[in-house]
Design an enzyme around this catalytic site. Structure first.
Site, PDB file in Angstrom:
ATOM      1  N   GLU A 102      13.389   3.625  -5.858  1.00 57.86           N
ATOM      2  CA  GLU A 102      14.157   4.450  -6.791  1.00 57.86           C
ATOM      3  C   GLU A 102      15.638   4.068  -6.744  1.00 57.86           C
ATOM      4  O   GLU A 102      16.345   4.164  -7.748  1.00 57.86           O
ATOM      5  CB  GLU A 102      13.979   5.940  -6.473  1.00 57.86           C
ATOM      6  CG  GLU A 102      14.496   6.851  -7.576  1.00 57.86           C
ATOM      7  CD  GLU A 102      14.099   8.300  -7.383  1.00 57.86           C
ATOM      8  OE1 GLU A 102      13.157   8.760  -8.063  1.00 57.86           O
ATOM      9  OE2 GLU A 102      14.734   8.982  -6.548  1.00 57.86           O
TER      10      GLU A 102
ATOM     11  N   HIS B 231      -7.732  -2.038   8.908  1.00 59.12           N
ATOM     12  CA  HIS B 231      -9.085  -1.901   8.366  1.00 59.12           C
ATOM     13  C   HIS B 231      -9.072  -1.716   6.853  1.00 59.12           C
ATOM     14  O   HIS B 231     -10.095  -1.357   6.263  1.00 59.12           O
ATOM     15  CB  HIS B 231      -9.794  -0.722   9.039  1.00 59.12           C
ATOM     16  CG  HIS B 231      -9.954  -0.901  10.518  1.00 59.12           C
ATOM     17  ND1 HIS B 231     -10.979  -1.634  11.082  1.00 59.12           N
ATOM     18  CD2 HIS B 231      -9.185  -0.474  11.558  1.00 59.12           C
ATOM     19  CE1 HIS B 231     -10.853  -1.634  12.396  1.00 59.12           C
ATOM     20  NE2 HIS B 231      -9.769  -0.938  12.710  1.00 59.12           N
TER      21      HIS B 231
ATOM     22  N   LYS C 214      10.247  12.504 -18.125  1.00 60.61           N
ATOM     23  CA  LYS C 214      10.208  13.969 -18.073  1.00 60.61           C
ATOM     24  C   LYS C 214      10.478  14.562 -19.454  1.00 60.61           C
ATOM     25  O   LYS C 214       9.840  15.534 -19.867  1.00 60.61           O
ATOM     26  CB  LYS C 214      11.262  14.484 -17.085  1.00 60.61           C
ATOM     27  CG  LYS C 214      11.067  14.069 -15.637  1.00 60.61           C
ATOM     28  CD  LYS C 214      12.230  14.608 -14.804  1.00 60.61           C
ATOM     29  CE  LYS C 214      12.183  14.119 -13.378  1.00 60.61           C
ATOM     30  NZ  LYS C 214      13.359  14.578 -12.603  1.00 60.61           N
TER      31      LYS C 214
END
EC number: 5.3.1.9
Length: 556
Positions: free
Chosen positions: A360, A391, A519
């Site tokens: 960001e 893994h 937004k």
């Protein structure tokens, strides 16, 4: 190597041109050859500072390359930029704000910025007063019962930092008059909240609404839901909101309008970026968990790194070295993905925290002067707790086709401090810690040296699909132990690494305009999904089609 470097003028004295020349000479050198050429490499390419040890000997750099990277930093006026950061200059140029997160960890007796220090410690003291009251069992809900659960409602910087630190330092949880649990809620879909509310009693639950703007829809929608939950159980009385909500924001007037009383309002300032805010009252959940002394140690560790960053030569300056190594890998070796691999389960959320801090901040394509960037900027940052990652994706690291740089990190000591409650199991747990450390060292060794790390007899008849090329660069950060002070140091290292890289790339790391527009578009679409508006004519065909499916107007 980033093709954009070719665009630079052919000034042979330019640090970038000199580094490019070094790439051409050294790009084929394998890490194992670098160690063979320099027996003292570990000593020469490592730095100890306070409770941290930084080993970058497994990076694909030489002394000459480091000198050129330091020259690049000087050419970009890094010293002047560091001085500007630690001042009251408005270096967040697009928002005309200072970036003074460092001020949040200044000691109370700090004399250089007396008014600033006073402001910060006034708010911290107000937070500490609430912490003491809750810990002592003196903070009570609307029915008079003692608060035993605290839920932090926030998103982004109001969630990732506090959540990461609270989890990492759970071993340092302080004793309280009654058991106290801290929870975190961030998702706007309500799923976390739905699961959590079933476990809580309204009478003994306190909510922190943590939002710099006090306008973030994710946070306020969750806050409104818990308000309804409380009022349904306890009644619609003023004392419900008065007793069960604390607000943390820059907007006192918005907190008051929502119903939060002034005594329960903790303030921060516009010059505190969300992703840099855990040191402020946004860190309230941290202080509730590890206590006031623990929180102050967290701040002290970060301040120690602030001093190191300002006063240490670039050649021994850990955040500067971290940043320059990242520049080398990203812009010159074309390694555009970076893995964060802590070998301690307590750092489970550290990679997610760094994703916001780095991507960001530096995920930008426009320079401070408004021109397009001349170099690639932030790489993709990702990661997982090392033993779990082994893994999951280590197969790609070892034998895939992607070049990846890595940061390994681990505490030197564990399970040997007085505060641990499981001392009776210490011997077995110490063995488990050694198991994690051995895997950390083994993986960084194999990534660097490849087949060279294998037994010669084993390698002799080893099929090619079992062999390892190596030459994947990594650094290793060792902490004396994971405690509030050392974690404060670790976080501040990465904050300053991000800043140094922003200077090299000539971008502003303190804004996030790429987050804002999405937004706003969501706000435009919400009335359509709520059935208040039905005009889809301005939307693209894909969005129109998806909305029709979501509204049940066509089959999916």
């Amino acid at each position: 190597m980033s093709k954009s470097i070719e665009q630079f003028p052919k000034d042979l004295s330019s640090p970038l041109i000199q580094i490019k020349s070094s790439v051409e000479k050294n790009s084929k050198l394998h890490i194992k050859e670098l160690f063979a050429l320099e027996p003292e490499r570990f000593h020469n390419y490592s730095v100890k500072f306070d409770q941290l040890f930084f080993d970058y000997s497994k990076q694909r750099v030489t002394k000459n390359i480091l000198e050129q990277l330091v020259a690049l930093a000087k050419n970009k006026q890094l010293t002047q930029w560091i001085n500007r950061l630690f001042s009251q200059d408005k270096i967040n140029c697009t928002e005309q704000r200072e970036a003074m997160h460092w001020a949040l960890r200044l000691p109370s007796e700090y004399s250089k910025f007396p008014e600033l220090t006073k402001q910060v410690h006034t708010q911290l003291q107000r937070m500490y007063t609430l912490v003491e009251k809750i810990h002592a069992g003196q903070y009570r809900g609307a029915t008079g019962e003692v608060i035993q659960d605290v839920v932090n409602i926030g998103v982004g910087g109001s969630d990732l930092g506090p959540h990461m630190v609270t989890h990492a330092l759970a071993d340092f949880k302080v004793k309280t008059a009654k058991p106290l649990n801290v929870h975190f809620v961030s998702t706007m879909d309500g799923s976390q909240l739905s699961d959590l509310l079933h476990q809580l009693r309204p009478e003994t639950t306190l909510f922190i609404i943590s939002s710099k703007s006090f306008g973030t829809i994710d946070t306020l929608s969750n806050a409104q839901t818990v308000r309804q939950w409380l009022e349904k159980a306890l009644g619609k009385h003023d004392r419900v909101v008065k007793s069960h909500f604390i607000g943390v924001s820059t907007k006192a007037e918005k907190m008051t309008e929502w119903g939060i009383i002034p005594d329960n309002q903790l303030l921060l300032w516009e010059w505190v970026g969300g992703r840099y805010s855990l040191w402020s009252c946004i860190g309230f959940p941290i202080a509730l968990t590890i206590g006031i002394d623990g929180f102050q140690q967290l701040l002290a560790g970060a301040h120690a790194v602030d001093e190191h960053f300002q006063n240490t030569s670039f050649e021994r300056n850990i955040p500067v070295l971290m940043a320059l190594l990242g520049i080398w890998n990203n812009n010159f070796l074309n390694i555009q993905t970076h893995a964060v691999l802590p070998y301690d389960g307590r750092l489970k959320y550290f990679a997610a925290y760094l994703q916001q801090l780095e991507m960001e901040s530096n995920g930008k394509s426009v320079q401070r002067d408004g021109q397009k960037v001349e170099l690639d900027t932030c790489p993709i940052v990702w990661g997982e707790v090392g033993p779990n990652a082994q893994h999951a994706f280590y197969q790609l690291l070892h034998q895939g086709t992607q070049a990846v740089s890595c940061d390994f990190m681990a505490p030197i000591q564990r399970y040997n401090a007085d505060h641990f409650t499981y001392v009776e199991n210490a011997e077995a747990l110490i063995e488990q810690h050694h198991l994690a450390l051995s895997n950390c060292l083994a993986q960084s060794r194999l990534l660097a040296f490849g087949n060279e790390a294998l037994d010669a007899a084993e390698l002799k008849n080893l099929p090619i699909y079992k062999q390892y090329e190596g030459n994947q660069p990594s650094s290793t950060l060792l902490l004396k132990e994971l405690n509030p002070y050392s974690l404060g140091m670790l976080i501040a290292l990465y904050e300053h690494k991000v800043f140094v890289q922003s200077v090299i790339w000539n971008i502003n790391p303190f804004d996030q305009w790429g987050v804002e527009k999405g937004k706003q578009i969501a706000d435009q679409l919400l009335p359509i999904l709520n059935g208040v508006q039905n005009d889809l004519s301005t939307l693209d065909a894909s969005t129109r089609g998806l909305i029709k499916i979501l509204l049940g107007k066509v089959d999916g």
